[in-house]
Design a protein around this motif. Structure first.
Motif, PDB file in Angstrom:
ATOM      1  N   HIS A  54     -27.400  11.984 -27.175  1.00  0.00           N
ATOM      2  CA  HIS A  54     -28.598  12.263 -27.971  1.00  0.00           C
ATOM      3  C   HIS A  54     -28.981  11.113 -28.894  1.00  0.00           C
ATOM      4  CE1 HIS A  54     -28.215  16.279 -26.455  1.00  0.00           C
ATOM      5  NE2 HIS A  54     -27.005  16.359 -26.947  1.00  0.00           N
ATOM      6  N   ALA A  55     -28.640   9.916 -28.499  1.00  0.00           N
ATOM      7  CA  ALA A  55     -29.040   8.744 -29.284  1.00  0.00           C
ATOM      8  C   ALA A  55     -28.952   7.524 -28.382  1.00  0.00           C
ATOM      9  CB  ALA A  55     -28.141   8.568 -30.501  1.00  0.00           C
ATOM     10  N   SER A  56     -29.773   6.528 -28.679  1.00  0.00           N
ATOM     11  CA  SER A  56     -29.745   5.326 -27.843  1.00  0.00           C
ATOM     12  C   SER A  56     -28.560   4.431 -28.205  1.00  0.00           C
ATOM     13  CB  SER A  56     -31.056   4.561 -27.982  1.00  0.00           C
ATOM     14  OG  SER A  56     -31.253   4.206 -29.331  1.00  0.00           O
ATOM     15  N   ARG A  57     -28.076   4.530 -29.413  1.00  0.00           N
ATOM     16  CA  ARG A  57     -26.919   3.740 -29.833  1.00  0.00           C
ATOM     17  C   ARG A  57     -25.815   4.684 -30.310  1.00  0.00           C
ATOM     18  NH1 ARG A  57     -29.109  -1.382 -33.274  1.00  0.00           N
ATOM     19  NH2 ARG A  57     -30.284  -2.314 -31.562  1.00  0.00           N
ATOM     20  N   ALA A  58     -24.635   4.439 -29.796  1.00  0.00           N
ATOM     21  CA  ALA A  58     -23.506   5.271 -30.199  1.00  0.00           C
ATOM     22  C   ALA A  58     -22.898   4.708 -31.481  1.00  0.00           C
ATOM     23  CB  ALA A  58     -22.463   5.300 -29.100  1.00  0.00           C
ATOM     24  N   SER A  59     -22.588   5.578 -32.408  1.00  0.00           N
ATOM     25  CA  SER A  59     -21.916   5.144 -33.629  1.00  0.00           C
ATOM     26  C   SER A  59     -20.466   4.810 -33.300  1.00  0.00           C
ATOM     27  CB  SER A  59     -21.981   6.245 -34.678  1.00  0.00           C
ATOM     28  OG  SER A  59     -21.184   7.339 -34.258  1.00  0.00           O
ATOM     29  N   ALA A  60     -19.784   4.236 -34.263  1.00  0.00           N
ATOM     30  CA  ALA A  60     -18.375   3.871 -34.062  1.00  0.00           C
ATOM     31  C   ALA A  60     -17.526   5.109 -33.784  1.00  0.00           C
ATOM     32  CB  ALA A  60     -17.850   3.130 -35.286  1.00  0.00           C
ATOM     33  N   ALA A  79     -15.421   5.837 -30.368  1.00  0.00           N
ATOM     34  CA  ALA A  79     -13.996   6.168 -30.401  1.00  0.00           C
ATOM     35  C   ALA A  79     -13.736   7.479 -29.665  1.00  0.00           C
ATOM     36  CB  ALA A  79     -13.515   6.263 -31.846  1.00  0.00           C
ATOM     37  N   MET A  80     -14.652   8.450 -29.825  1.00  0.00           N
ATOM     38  CA  MET A  80     -14.506   9.728 -29.137  1.00  0.00           C
ATOM     39  C   MET A  80     -14.607   9.530 -27.623  1.00  0.00           C
ATOM     40  SD  MET A  80     -16.630  13.333 -29.446  1.00  0.00           S
ATOM     41  CE  MET A  80     -17.162  12.922 -31.063  1.00  0.00           C
ATOM     42  N   LYS A  81     -15.541   8.681 -27.179  1.00  0.00           N
ATOM     43  CA  LYS A  81     -15.685   8.399 -25.750  1.00  0.00           C
ATOM     44  C   LYS A  81     -14.395   7.790 -25.193  1.00  0.00           C
ATOM     45  CE  LYS A  81     -20.579   7.237 -25.752  1.00  0.00           C
ATOM     46  NZ  LYS A  81     -21.530   6.164 -25.470  1.00  0.00           N
ATOM     47  N   GLU A  82     -13.858   6.811 -25.897  1.00  0.00           N
ATOM     48  CA  GLU A  82     -12.640   6.149 -25.436  1.00  0.00           C
ATOM     49  C   GLU A  82     -11.469   7.128 -25.387  1.00  0.00           C
ATOM     50  OE1 GLU A  82     -12.132   2.710 -27.906  1.00  0.00           O
ATOM     51  OE2 GLU A  82     -14.033   1.856 -27.248  1.00  0.00           O
ATOM     52  N   LYS A  83     -11.392   8.019 -26.358  1.00  0.00           N
ATOM     53  CA  LYS A  83     -10.333   9.031 -26.366  1.00  0.00           C
ATOM     54  C   LYS A  83     -10.487   9.984 -25.186  1.00  0.00           C
ATOM     55  CE  LYS A  83      -8.238  12.499 -29.362  1.00  0.00           C
ATOM     56  NZ  LYS A  83      -8.290  13.184 -30.650  1.00  0.00           N
ATOM     57  N   GLN A  84     -11.718  10.381 -24.892  1.00  0.00           N
ATOM     58  CA  GLN A  84     -11.972  11.271 -23.768  1.00  0.00           C
ATOM     59  C   GLN A  84     -11.647  10.601 -22.435  1.00  0.00           C
ATOM     60  OE1 GLN A  84     -16.037  12.330 -24.548  1.00  0.00           O
ATOM     61  NE2 GLN A  84     -15.458  14.211 -25.600  1.00  0.00           N
ATOM     62  N   ILE A  85     -11.997   9.330 -22.301  1.00  0.00           N
ATOM     63  CA  ILE A  85     -11.694   8.598 -21.070  1.00  0.00           C
ATOM     64  C   ILE A  85     -10.186   8.476 -20.891  1.00  0.00           C
ATOM     65  CG2 ILE A  85     -11.831   6.318 -19.976  1.00  0.00           C
ATOM     66  CD1 ILE A  85     -14.726   6.176 -21.122  1.00  0.00           C
ATOM     67  N   ALA A  86      -9.462   8.183 -21.969  1.00  0.00           N
ATOM     68  CA  ALA A  86      -7.996   8.094 -21.888  1.00  0.00           C
ATOM     69  C   ALA A  86      -7.402   9.449 -21.512  1.00  0.00           C
ATOM     70  CB  ALA A  86      -7.429   7.611 -23.214  1.00  0.00           C
ATOM     71  N   ASN A  87      -7.954  10.525 -22.054  1.00  0.00           N
ATOM     72  CA  ASN A  87      -7.481  11.869 -21.724  1.00  0.00           C
ATOM     73  C   ASN A  87      -7.711  12.179 -20.248  1.00  0.00           C
ATOM     74  OD1 ASN A  87      -6.431  14.451 -22.078  1.00  0.00           O
ATOM     75  ND2 ASN A  87      -8.380  15.290 -22.749  1.00  0.00           N
ATOM     76  N   ILE A  88      -8.867  11.797 -19.723  1.00  0.00           N
ATOM     77  CA  ILE A  88      -9.174  12.009 -18.308  1.00  0.00           C
ATOM     78  C   ILE A  88      -8.181  11.249 -17.438  1.00  0.00           C
ATOM     79  CG2 ILE A  88     -10.858  11.505 -16.481  1.00  0.00           C
ATOM     80  CD1 ILE A  88     -13.034  12.006 -18.704  1.00  0.00           C
ATOM     81  N   SER A 105     -19.077   7.170 -16.149  1.00  0.00           N
ATOM     82  CA  SER A 105     -20.529   6.937 -16.115  1.00  0.00           C
ATOM     83  C   SER A 105     -21.252   8.002 -16.920  1.00  0.00           C
ATOM     84  CB  SER A 105     -21.038   6.950 -14.678  1.00  0.00           C
ATOM     85  OG  SER A 105     -20.464   5.913 -13.946  1.00  0.00           O
ATOM     86  N   TYR A 106     -20.808   9.235 -16.791  1.00  0.00           N
ATOM     87  CA  TYR A 106     -21.411  10.318 -17.558  1.00  0.00           C
ATOM     88  C   TYR A 106     -21.210  10.099 -19.056  1.00  0.00           C
ATOM     89  CZ  TYR A 106     -22.259  14.909 -19.514  1.00  0.00           C
ATOM     90  OH  TYR A 106     -22.723  15.936 -20.288  1.00  0.00           O
ATOM     91  N   LEU A 107     -20.010   9.708 -19.450  1.00  0.00           N
ATOM     92  CA  LEU A 107     -19.741   9.505 -20.874  1.00  0.00           C
ATOM     93  C   LEU A 107     -20.505   8.308 -21.435  1.00  0.00           C
ATOM     94  CD1 LEU A 107     -15.928  10.260 -21.074  1.00  0.00           C
ATOM     95  CD2 LEU A 107     -17.792  11.612 -22.014  1.00  0.00           C
ATOM     96  N   GLU A 108     -20.800   7.329 -20.605  1.00  0.00           N
ATOM     97  CA  GLU A 108     -21.535   6.154 -21.059  1.00  0.00           C
ATOM     98  C   GLU A 108     -23.040   6.365 -21.061  1.00  0.00           C
ATOM     99  OE1 GLU A 108     -20.298   3.510 -22.485  1.00  0.00           O
ATOM    100  OE2 GLU A 108     -18.268   4.268 -22.195  1.00  0.00           O
TER     101      GLU A 108
END
Length: 115
Positions: A51-57, A61-70, A42-45
């Motif tokens: 710092h932006a309303s829309r996340a770039s690609a 990808a960084m969010k997904e990598k961090q979630i997989a790491n968690i 939830s925090y990552l989303e």
């Protein structure tokens, strides 16, 4: 973890009470894995954390990598391709990484190990 912290942990350093408390904390985190993952995801989303309303690609990808790491860390997998560690083994790896002077010097640019 700086040597001063290790020194003041207790007479046994990181091998005594500190290690036991870390094992209890990690056991609790693993037993509540789903709740921990939901909170962190939830925090990552949350757009305000990026710092932006829309996340770039690349940010997505960084969010997904961090979630997989968690997820892997909560299962006891500390490195890619490794087997899950026991709680005791995982704590040993975490303490070893936390007290490694090479990792400490990379974490904080002004850190002076000779002080």
């Amino acid at each position: 973890m700086h040597n001063c912290v290790v020194f003041h942990a207790q007479p046994a350093g990181t091998r005594g009470l500190y290690r036991t408390v870390c094992m209890i904390a990690l056991k609790t985190l693993r037993s509540q894995r789903d709740a921990v993952q939901n909170i962190l995801e939830s925090y990552l989303e949350d757009p305000s954390t990026w710092h932006a309303s829309r996340a770039s690609a690349s940010q997505q990808a960084m969010k997904e990598k961090q979630i997989a790491n968690i997820r892997n860390r909560l299962k006891g997998i500390t490195r890619i391709g490794s087997q899950p560690l026991t709680i005791a083994g995982h704590v040993d790896v975490l303490i070893q990484d936390a007290t490694d002077n090479k990792l400490l010097s990379r974490m904080y640019m002004g850190w002076m190990p000779w002080v």
